[in-house]
Design an enzyme around this catalytic site. Structure first.
Site, mmCIF file in Angstrom:
data_model
loop_
_atom_site.group_PDB
_atom_site.id
_atom_site.type_symbol
_atom_site.label_atom_id
_atom_site.label_comp_id
_atom_site.label_asym_id
_atom_site.label_seq_id
_atom_site.Cartn_x
_atom_site.Cartn_y
_atom_site.Cartn_z
ATOM 1 N N ARG A 41 -32.117 46.302 -44.033
ATOM 2 C CA ARG A 41 -31.521 45.667 -42.851
ATOM 3 C C ARG A 41 -32.559 45.492 -41.742
ATOM 4 O O ARG A 41 -32.440 44.595 -40.909
ATOM 5 C CB ARG A 41 -30.310 46.475 -42.360
ATOM 6 C CG ARG A 41 -29.559 45.771 -41.252
ATOM 7 C CD ARG A 41 -28.156 46.310 -41.029
ATOM 8 N NE ARG A 41 -27.531 45.596 -39.924
ATOM 9 C CZ ARG A 41 -26.235 45.603 -39.655
ATOM 10 N NH1 ARG A 41 -25.411 46.279 -40.418
ATOM 11 N NH2 ARG A 41 -25.750 44.931 -38.625
ATOM 12 N N LYS B 125 -22.551 46.029 -36.084
ATOM 13 C CA LYS B 125 -23.237 46.785 -35.032
ATOM 14 C C LYS B 125 -22.548 46.500 -33.701
ATOM 15 O O LYS B 125 -22.459 45.345 -33.282
ATOM 16 C CB LYS B 125 -24.709 46.365 -34.934
ATOM 17 C CG LYS B 125 -25.592 47.009 -35.975
ATOM 18 C CD LYS B 125 -27.057 46.743 -35.652
ATOM 19 C CE LYS B 125 -27.963 47.330 -36.705
ATOM 20 N NZ LYS B 125 -29.375 46.978 -36.471
ATOM 21 N N LYS C 136 -27.248 36.987 -43.740
ATOM 22 C CA LYS C 136 -26.931 38.260 -43.069
ATOM 23 C C LYS C 136 -25.970 39.079 -43.928
ATOM 24 O O LYS C 136 -26.129 40.296 -44.069
ATOM 25 C CB LYS C 136 -26.356 38.011 -41.676
ATOM 26 C CG LYS C 136 -26.041 39.314 -40.974
ATOM 27 C CD LYS C 136 -26.509 39.446 -39.583
ATOM 28 C CE LYS C 136 -26.364 40.892 -39.096
ATOM 29 N NZ LYS C 136 -26.366 41.022 -37.657
ATOM 30 N N ASN D 11 -35.000 42.422 -38.022
ATOM 31 C CA ASN D 11 -35.685 42.615 -36.745
ATOM 32 C C ASN D 11 -37.045 41.920 -36.697
ATOM 33 O O ASN D 11 -37.862 42.233 -35.824
ATOM 34 C CB ASN D 11 -35.844 44.116 -36.470
ATOM 35 C CG ASN D 11 -34.492 44.766 -36.279
ATOM 36 O OD1 ASN D 11 -33.609 44.210 -35.623
ATOM 37 N ND2 ASN D 11 -34.299 45.928 -36.876
ATOM 38 N N GLU E 176 -28.364 50.425 -42.107
ATOM 39 C CA GLU E 176 -29.817 50.371 -41.882
ATOM 40 C C GLU E 176 -30.495 51.660 -42.352
ATOM 41 O O GLU E 176 -31.241 52.301 -41.619
ATOM 42 C CB GLU E 176 -30.093 50.108 -40.393
ATOM 43 C CG GLU E 176 -31.439 49.441 -40.174
ATOM 44 C CD GLU E 176 -31.594 48.804 -38.802
ATOM 45 O OE1 GLU E 176 -30.609 48.263 -38.267
ATOM 46 O OE2 GLU E 176 -32.703 48.863 -38.291
ATOM 47 N N HIS F 187 -38.074 42.531 -27.840
ATOM 48 C CA HIS F 187 -37.425 43.572 -27.046
ATOM 49 C C HIS F 187 -38.340 43.983 -25.885
ATOM 50 O O HIS F 187 -37.900 44.156 -24.744
ATOM 51 C CB HIS F 187 -37.112 44.745 -27.975
ATOM 52 C CG HIS F 187 -36.380 45.854 -27.307
ATOM 53 N ND1 HIS F 187 -36.421 47.143 -27.739
ATOM 54 C CD2 HIS F 187 -35.604 45.872 -26.205
ATOM 55 C CE1 HIS F 187 -35.702 47.911 -26.946
ATOM 56 N NE2 HIS F 187 -35.195 47.161 -26.012
ATOM 57 N N HIS G 293 -32.410 35.907 -25.190
ATOM 58 C CA HIS G 293 -32.837 36.714 -26.338
ATOM 59 C C HIS G 293 -33.564 35.866 -27.394
ATOM 60 O O HIS G 293 -34.642 36.238 -27.876
ATOM 61 C CB HIS G 293 -31.619 37.419 -26.947
ATOM 62 C CG HIS G 293 -31.958 38.237 -28.145
ATOM 63 N ND1 HIS G 293 -32.779 39.343 -28.091
ATOM 64 C CD2 HIS G 293 -31.601 38.110 -29.460
ATOM 65 C CE1 HIS G 293 -32.912 39.856 -29.302
ATOM 66 N NE2 HIS G 293 -32.206 39.122 -30.150
ATOM 67 N N GLU H 111 -32.824 32.437 -34.016
ATOM 68 C CA GLU H 111 -32.369 33.411 -35.029
ATOM 69 C C GLU H 111 -32.195 32.720 -36.391
ATOM 70 O O GLU H 111 -32.330 33.357 -37.431
ATOM 71 C CB GLU H 111 -31.050 34.080 -34.601
ATOM 72 C CG GLU H 111 -31.178 35.013 -33.401
ATOM 73 C CD GLU H 111 -31.780 36.398 -33.729
ATOM 74 O OE1 GLU H 111 -32.084 36.675 -34.904
ATOM 75 O OE2 GLU H 111 -31.952 37.184 -32.781
ATOM 76 N N HIS I 23 -38.525 41.014 -33.417
ATOM 77 C CA HIS I 23 -37.701 41.653 -32.386
ATOM 78 C C HIS I 23 -38.402 42.803 -31.665
ATOM 79 O O HIS I 23 -38.000 43.143 -30.556
ATOM 80 C CB HIS I 23 -36.381 42.136 -32.991
ATOM 81 C CG HIS I 23 -35.384 41.029 -33.203
ATOM 82 N ND1 HIS I 23 -35.651 39.925 -33.980
ATOM 83 C CD2 HIS I 23 -34.128 40.842 -32.715
ATOM 84 C CE1 HIS I 23 -34.590 39.126 -33.986
ATOM 85 N NE2 HIS I 23 -33.663 39.655 -33.218
ATOM 86 N N ARG J 161 -9.640 56.521 -32.095
ATOM 87 C CA ARG J 161 -10.455 56.735 -33.316
ATOM 88 C C ARG J 161 -10.609 55.462 -34.156
ATOM 89 O O ARG J 161 -10.777 55.511 -35.366
ATOM 90 C CB ARG J 161 -9.878 57.849 -34.179
ATOM 91 C CG ARG J 161 -9.908 59.181 -33.485
ATOM 92 C CD ARG J 161 -9.821 60.329 -34.450
ATOM 93 N NE ARG J 161 -9.907 61.576 -33.704
ATOM 94 C CZ ARG J 161 -8.859 62.176 -33.159
ATOM 95 N NH1 ARG J 161 -7.659 61.658 -33.273
ATOM 96 N NH2 ARG J 161 -9.019 63.301 -32.502
HETATM 97 N N1 GLY Z 1 -29.161 42.156 -35.357
HETATM 98 C C1 GLY Z 1 -29.707 43.020 -36.315
HETATM 99 C C2 GLY Z 1 -28.685 43.647 -37.219
HETATM 100 O O1 GLY Z 1 -27.533 43.284 -37.173
HETATM 101 O O2 GLY Z 1 -29.028 44.531 -37.967
#
Ligand code: GLY
Length: 368
Positions: free
Chosen positions: A249, A150, A234, A253, A244, A260, A273, A192, A256, A128
């Site tokens: 947030r 994430k 960030k 993207n 998000e 993607h 990427h 990035e 992206h 957990r």
């Molecule tokens: N890479 C996008 C984010 O961390 O939200």
């Protein structure tokens, strides 16, 4: 700023209430993690997951913990996006059980985005939730995936479809590891950083333009500055919209949705990427231009900067029907509508959910 024996260390705080943590950026950090991060020294055991290419760095990190009598179990995962799968996670669960991991075991992810996402996912779910510590070793993971919580693995039908939000307890960015990063991967990470300039920091964008040659030469003082600024950007976004939910947030993207689709249809590994993000940001700016949101000088400046960093600026020659299909199924799309982050000036973007398929086709390769 703090100091190790002979180097200055920059600190960025990610403010998330009880889940707040520090990102330390500097040189010579790896052997000193328990003394640099007081919360990390409290772990009773470390389960270190590393990429096969950074085993020397992993040994350095392990020594630092062993010197404090903290036991380290060291697991090496082969390189490649295909490691971000349930099978790899299951192997790590088995190894955690075999090593008698308990709630005070800390998972330490040392590698690029694949290792951070995979080890982070295992940390989020085993027992957990175990504490997670990130030691990113690629420029891209330093400025993006190691920060913000994430974590996840891929489903055969979609990237990052299985995952969680699980914030690390600390992030150590040691720029010494960038010395041996292959050139193409290094440049991919720069895409990035250009993104942060475009979405929220016109000064960072100008700094990249003025210092492109020194940045390509990996001058440490420039690296620290642009990595620090990217992490600050960030951290600012994540601390306001951790999961998000408000749309803020989502601005991370930028470029992206195109990227993607380029990666999915073109085949993972064909483009890195950051390369896909570079071409994706150019496409997004063309949509902005066609809608009259920005003037040509901004789009041209971004193309010139990406070219200075030797990144692709044209979309790949792929079927627009296939690309659009992926874009409609993007996790970020709502009921199949196309949603894009578009620049409205240098250093500012907004979310648009009324971009039509014709708008998108108009900026893809004309050869299909
Ligand atoms: N890479 C996008 C984010 O961390 O939200």
């Amino acid at each position: 700023m703090t100091q190790t024996s002979n180097n200055t260390i920059d600190k960025v705080r990610v403010n998330l209430g009880p889940r707040s943590y520090d990102i330390l950026i500097g040189q010579g950090l790896l052997a000193n993690l328990p003394s640099l991060f007081s919360n990390v020294g409290k772990a009773t055991a470390i389960f270190a997951v590393c990429d096969e290419h950074v085993q020397a760095q992993a040994s350095l990190v392990a020594k630092g913990f062993q010197n404090q009598n903290i036991n380290v179990t060291h697991v090496v995962v082969p390189s490649g996006e295909n490691q971000k799968c349930l099978d790899s996670a299951a192997k790590l669960y088995d190894q955690l059980v075999d090593s008698h991991a308990d709630r005070k075991t800390m998972v330490l992810a040392l590698g690029g985005g694949v290792i951070g996402d995979l080890a982070g996912f295992v940390a989020a779910t085993f027992n957990r939730g175990l504490n997670l510590f990130m030691v990113p070793t690629t420029l891209l993971s330093m400025v993006d995936s190691s920060v913000g919580g994430k974590v996840g693995i891929n489903h055969p039908k979609g990237k990052n479809l299985i995952g969680a939000f699980h914030q690390p307890v600390g992030v150590a960015i040691d720029i010494d590891v960038l010395k041996s990063l292959p050139d193409r991967e290094y440049r991919s990470g720069l895409a990035e950083i250009v993104k942060y300039g475009m979405i929220m920091d016109a000064d960072l964008f100008s700094f990249l333009e003025s210092n492109a040659a020194g940045i390509l030469a990996r001058k440490p003082e420039l690296l620290i500055k642009i990595i620090r600024r990217s992490c600050e950007c960030k951290a600012q976004i994540v601390s306001q919209d951790e999961r998000e939910e408000t749309g803020l947030r989502a601005i991370l993207n930028f470029g992206h949705t195109f990227a993607h689709a380029f990666e999915t249809i073109g085949g993972y590994g064909k483009w890195l990427h950051g390369e896909a993000v570079a071409a994706g940001m150019v496409c997004a700016n063309k949509v902005s231009l066609n809608r009259g949101l920005i003037d040509e000088s901004i789009a041209n400046r971004m193309v010139a900067l990406l070219k200075a960093f030797k990144l692709p600026t044209d979309p790949p020659e792929l079927s627009s029907a296939a690309l659009l299909e992926v874009m409609r199924n993007d996790k970020k799309s709502v009921r199949g509508s196309l949603r894009f982050i578009l620049a409205t000036k240098l250093g500012a973007v907004s979310l648009f959910d009324d971009v039509t398929e014709e708008n998108v086709k108009g900026v893809l390769s004309p050869l299909n």
